[in-house]
Design a protein around this motif. Structure first.
Motif, mmCIF file in Angstrom:
data_model
loop_
_atom_site.group_PDB
_atom_site.id
_atom_site.type_symbol
_atom_site.label_atom_id
_atom_site.label_comp_id
_atom_site.label_asym_id
_atom_site.label_seq_id
_atom_site.Cartn_x
_atom_site.Cartn_y
_atom_site.Cartn_z
ATOM 1 N N ASP A 1 0.873 -1.183 0.000
ATOM 2 C CA ASP A 1 0.000 0.000 0.000
ATOM 3 C C ASP A 1 0.908 1.230 0.000
ATOM 4 O OD1 ASP A 1 -1.692 2.076 0.414
ATOM 5 O OD2 ASP A 1 -2.546 1.333 2.292
ATOM 6 N N ILE A 2 1.023 1.863 -1.142
ATOM 7 C CA ILE A 2 1.994 2.940 -1.319
ATOM 8 C C ILE A 2 1.715 4.125 -0.387
ATOM 9 C CG2 ILE A 2 0.797 4.187 -3.186
ATOM 10 C CD1 ILE A 2 4.545 3.428 -3.145
ATOM 11 N N GLY A 3 0.511 4.220 0.128
ATOM 12 C CA GLY A 3 0.157 5.333 1.009
ATOM 13 C C GLY A 3 0.729 5.210 2.414
ATOM 14 N N ARG A 4 1.151 4.016 2.781
ATOM 15 C CA ARG A 4 1.632 3.818 4.153
ATOM 16 C C ARG A 4 3.109 4.176 4.274
ATOM 17 N NH1 ARG A 4 0.989 -1.703 6.494
ATOM 18 N NH2 ARG A 4 1.670 -2.422 4.456
ATOM 19 N N THR A 5 3.532 4.577 5.485
ATOM 20 C CA THR A 5 4.942 4.924 5.717
ATOM 21 C C THR A 5 5.516 4.061 6.837
ATOM 22 O OG1 THR A 5 4.264 6.682 7.224
ATOM 23 C CG2 THR A 5 4.655 7.323 4.957
ATOM 24 N N THR A 6 5.026 2.863 6.932
ATOM 25 C CA THR A 6 5.482 1.964 7.997
ATOM 26 C C THR A 6 6.742 1.214 7.566
ATOM 27 O OG1 THR A 6 4.116 0.212 7.093
ATOM 28 C CG2 THR A 6 3.112 1.593 8.788
ATOM 29 N N PRO A 7 7.486 0.686 8.527
ATOM 30 C CA PRO A 7 8.666 -0.113 8.168
ATOM 31 C C PRO A 7 8.305 -1.270 7.228
ATOM 32 C CG PRO A 7 8.685 0.369 10.509
ATOM 33 C CD PRO A 7 7.370 0.864 9.982
ATOM 34 N N GLN B 1 5.955 -1.387 4.969
ATOM 35 C CA GLN B 1 5.727 -0.894 3.611
ATOM 36 C C GLN B 1 7.049 -0.580 2.909
ATOM 37 O OE1 GLN B 1 3.376 -0.879 1.532
ATOM 38 N NE2 GLN B 1 4.301 0.438 -0.034
ATOM 39 N N TYR B 2 7.986 0.061 3.632
ATOM 40 C CA TYR B 2 9.276 0.366 3.003
ATOM 41 C C TYR B 2 10.003 -0.927 2.621
ATOM 42 C CZ TYR B 2 8.923 5.340 3.868
ATOM 43 O OH TYR B 2 8.529 6.656 3.837
ATOM 44 N N GLU C 1 8.414 -2.220 -0.473
ATOM 45 C CA GLU C 1 8.793 -1.481 -1.680
ATOM 46 C C GLU C 1 10.120 -1.993 -2.240
ATOM 47 O OE1 GLU C 1 8.454 2.780 -0.943
ATOM 48 O OE2 GLU C 1 6.434 2.456 -0.162
ATOM 49 N N PRO D 1 13.750 6.226 4.241
ATOM 50 C CA PRO D 1 13.622 5.975 5.688
ATOM 51 C C PRO D 1 13.158 4.539 5.950
ATOM 52 C CG PRO D 1 11.755 7.248 4.891
ATOM 53 C CD PRO D 1 12.674 7.068 3.729
ATOM 54 N N THR D 2 13.321 4.133 7.181
ATOM 55 C CA THR D 2 12.768 2.832 7.578
ATOM 56 C C THR D 2 11.284 2.983 7.901
ATOM 57 O OG1 THR D 2 14.925 2.322 8.506
ATOM 58 C CG2 THR D 2 13.119 0.879 9.150
ATOM 59 N N SER D 3 10.931 4.167 8.400
ATOM 60 C CA SER D 3 9.512 4.493 8.583
ATOM 61 C C SER D 3 9.373 6.009 8.590
ATOM 62 C CB SER D 3 8.971 3.896 9.896
ATOM 63 O OG SER D 3 9.630 4.483 10.989
ATOM 64 N N GLY D 4 8.151 6.474 8.421
ATOM 65 C CA GLY D 4 7.895 7.906 8.397
ATOM 66 C C GLY D 4 7.924 8.472 6.989
ATOM 67 N N LYS E 1 9.036 8.133 -0.887
ATOM 68 C CA LYS E 1 8.374 7.125 -1.700
ATOM 69 C C LYS E 1 8.858 7.116 -3.152
ATOM 70 C CE LYS E 1 5.521 5.475 1.252
ATOM 71 N NZ LYS E 1 5.416 4.040 1.490
#
Lengths: 320, 222
Positions: A38-44, A46-47, A50, B58-61, B72
Motif C-alpha cells: 500500500d503505497i500510502g503507508r509509511t510503515t517499516p 511498507q518500506y 517497496e 527511511p525505515t519508517s515515516g 516514496k
C-alpha cells in the motif's frame, strides 16, 4: 528412445523447470506484495515491501521475457521432433501426437499475450511516481504463477505421451477440409469469404487506430488473430508451398521455405499484441494510445502474406 | 518546503545487528530559511540530509520536500528530483579529480538536454562569480582546498536548485576559507534558497547568519 531424451526437449525442460523453480521461490513474496502493498503507508513493513517489490518486479520481468523467447524455441523443438516421431512431417504431426498437444500449444500462445500484458502493466507501473498498479500486477503475477504451473504440467504430460514408435498423422491429413472436426469445418469456408473478412478486419483496425478508437482497435485485433491464422492455413500457405493441396501452418517454419513462418507469425503476434497493449495502456493511464508500432507490424504481416499470392500470379499468370 | 514526519532510519548490519541513525524525527523547514543541523559525529546529521535529498529511504515515516513525498520516490524519479530541486555540497567535495573544474560543474546539466554551449556558458558564469575563472581548465585534483570547495558550490548551484544541502562543508577548510564560505552562504540566502547545513563548526553559530539551529543527539532532536 523417449522424446524426453532429445537435446531440444532436455534444454526446454531444464529452462522451463528453472523458471518454475524461480517462480516458486518468488511466490511467498508475491503473496505478501499482493496482500499488503500500500503505497500510502509509511510503515517499516511498507518500506521493506517497496524494496521487495523492486526485486520481485525485476526478476519477473526477466523471467517473462525468457518465457516469451522460449516460445520460439518450443516451436523450433516441435519442428525438430518431427524427425523422431514416426509419420510426422512437421510440427503439426508432433503437436497432435497427444490429445492435449493442441491445448499445450494454445496455452503457450495465450501465455505470450498474458506475459506481454503483465510486462506492459509493469512498465506502466514503474513509469508513475506513485506506482499505481503495483498491487494489481502482483495479484496478476500470482495468476501467472498458476498459469506457468499448469503449462509445465501439460509439457511434462505431452513429452511423456510422445511415443516415437507410434505413427502419427501428417499435416496433409490434419489440415484437410475432409477432416471431420471444427478445424475441418472452418477450413471449408470459401476462400473469397475468408479473404474478404481478413482484409476488412485489417482495414477496420487501421481505421479505428487512426481515429484513436482504442476499444475498437483492440476488439478488431482480437478478431483478426484467429481469422489471420485461418487465412494462413487455408489460403496464404498454399502460395508459400506453391501447392494448392498443401495447407499447413507449421511447414512454414521449415528450412525449405526459408523459415518464413517465424517472420510471419512474429509480425502477426507482435502486431496484434502491440495494438492490444496500446489500447490497454491508454485505458489504464488515460493517455493517447500509441498504435504506430502495432500498425507497422500488422501492416508488415498483411503485406508479406499478400506478397505470396501476388508474386505467384505475377510469375505464373494464374492463381492456384 | 521540507517536512519530516516521524522519520526513523535504521541501518541493518550483519546478522541481527543494526544501527539506529534517526529515531522518530519530525521537523519542518520553511522556504528561504537557513538552518544548521548541529550535532557530534554519528548523531544522524548526514543521514537526515541524505533523506531530504532522496539519496536514501527511511525505515519508517515520511519526508516531503517541495510538495513531493521523496521517501516514496522510485530511484528513477529520485534522480530527476535531485537534479531539479537539490544542490548538494559534500564534506570532501566529491569532485571528479580527472575532470576539469568546468567539466565538473557542467556534469549535472548534461541529462537536461540543454545545448552544450548553453551548459558551458552557465558553468562559466557561475564559476566566474565564485572567483574560479582562472582555473576553469585545471583538473579538479590539482585545485587547492578552497578552489575545490568553490567548484563544489558551483556544481551545487548550476542547476539553480531551490534547496542547498551542505554536509560539513568547512570541515577541511581553514578559518579564512570558512569565512569566505559564509559570505557565499549569505549570497545564496539573499537569492531565496533554502539552505540546510550539517556542521559542528562553532563559527556558524557566532556569525548571526543562521535562522535556526536544530540540535541532533543520538538520532533524536534535542
Amino acid at each position: 528412445m523417449s522424446a524426453f531424451l532429445t537435446p531440444d526437449t532436455l534444454v526446454l525442460l531444464l529452462i522451463e523447470g528453472l523458471l518454475l523453480a524461480l517462480m516458486a521461490v518468488l511466490l511467498p513474496s508475491l503473496w505478501r506484495l499482493a496482500r499488503r502493498f500500500d503505497i500510502g503507508r509509511t510503515t517499516p513493513e511498507q518500506y521493506a515491501l517497496e524494496k521487495r517489490a523492486y526485486l520481485a518486479g525485476t526478476l519477473l520481468r526477466f523471467m517473462l521475457w525468457v518465457k516469451i523467447a522460449l516460445f520460439v524455441y518450443f516451436v523450433y523443438a516441435l519442428d525438430h521432433l518431427s524427425g523422431v516421431i514416426t509419420g510426422a512431417m512437421c510440427a503439426a504431426g508432433v503437436i497432435n501426437a497427444w490429445d492435449y498437444g493442441p491445448l499445450l500449444l494454445g496455452w503457450k500462445l495465450a501465455g505470450l499475450y498474458l506475459f506481454g500484458s503483465w510486462l506492459v502493466l509493469h512498465r506502466l507501473d514503474l513509469s508513475r511516481e506513485n506506482l499505481p498498479f503495483s498491487r494489481l500486477k502482483f495479484r496478476l503475477a500470482l495468476g501467472l504463477a498458476a498459469f506457468m504451473g499448469v503449462e509445465f504440467a501439460l509439457l511434462i504430460g505431452y513429452l511423456d505421451a510422445l511415443d516415437p514408435a507410434t505413427i502419427v498423422s501428417c499435416c496433409g491429413t490434419l489440415f484437410s477440409t475432409a477432416n471431420v472436426s471444427a478445424l475441418g469445418t472452418l477450413l471449408a469456408i470459401p476462400k473469397a469469404w475468408l479473404l474478404g473478412v481478413f482484409y476488412a478486419l485489417f482495414a477496420l483496425i487501421v481505421a479505428s487506430a487512426l481515429l484513436r478508437r482504442s476499444g475498437l482497435a483492440a476488439l478488431f485485433s482480437l478478431l483478426f488473430l484467429p481469422v489471420a491464422l485461418l487465412a494462413i492455413i487455408s489460403f496464404f500457405s498454399t502460395y508459400v508451398y506453391e501447392l494448392p493441396t498443401h495447407t499447413c501452418p507449421f511447414c512454414l517454419l521449415q528450412k525449405e521455405y526459408g523459415y518464413m513462418g517465424y517472420l510471419l507469425y512474429f509480425l502477426l503476434f507482435a502486431g496484434t499484441f502491440s495494438l492490444l497493449s496500446a489500447a490497454l495502456a491508454a485505458k489504464l493511464v488515460q493517455e493517447k494510445a500509441r498504435f504506430a508500432l502495432g500498425l507497422w507490424l500488422l501492416g508488415g504481416f498483411v503485406a508479406l502474406a499478400t506478397w505470396y499470392p501476388v508474386g505467384f500470379y505475377l510469375k505464373n499468370g494464374v492463381f492456384l | 518546503m521540507i517536512r519530516l514526519t516521524n522519520v526513523s532510519k535504521i541501518y541493518p548490519l550483519s546478522g541481527a545487528d543494526s544501527v539506529t541513525a534517526l529515531e522518530n524525527v519530525s521537523l519542518s523547514i520553511r522556504e528561504g530559511e537557513l538552518v544548521v543541523l548541529k550535532g557530534i559525529s554519528g548523531s544522524g546529521k548526514s543521514t537526515l540530509l541524505a533523506l531530504i535529498a532522496a539519496m536514501t529511504k527511511p525505515t519508517s515515516g515520511d519526508v516531503v520536500v517541495a510538495g513531493r513525498s521523496v521517501a516514496k520516490l522510485p530511484d528513477r524519479f529520485a534522480s530527476d528530483f535531485r537534479r531539479n530541486t537539490i544542490g548538494m555540497i559534500f564534506q570532501k567535495f566529491n569532485l571528479l579529480g580527472d575532470l576539469s573544474a568546468i567539466d565538473n560543474v557542467t556534469l549535472p546539466l548534461i541529462p537536461t538536454h540543454e545545448s552544450a554551449s548553453d551548459i558551458k556558458e552557465r558553468a562559466y558564469r557561475i564559476l566566474k562569480s565564485l572567483g574560479v575563472k582562472k582555473r576553469l581548465g585545471s583538473l579538479a585534483k590539482h585545485l587547492s582546498g578552497g578552489e575545490q570547495q568553490r567548484v563544489a558550490i558551483a556544481r551545487a548551484l548550476v542547476g539553480d536548485p531551490a534547496i542547498i544541502l551542505a554536509d560539513e562543508p568547512t570541515a577541511s577548510l581553514d578559518r579564512k576559507l570558512t569565512l569566505d564560505f559564509v559570505e557565499m552562504l549569505k549570497t545564496m540566502k539573499q537569492s531565496g534558497k533554502t539552505i540546510v547545513i550539517a556542521t559542528h563548526d562553532p563559527l556558524f553559530f557566532d556569525l548571526g547568519i543562521v535562522d535556526r539551529v536544530i540540535e541532533i543527539d543520538g538520532g533524536r532532536l534535542a
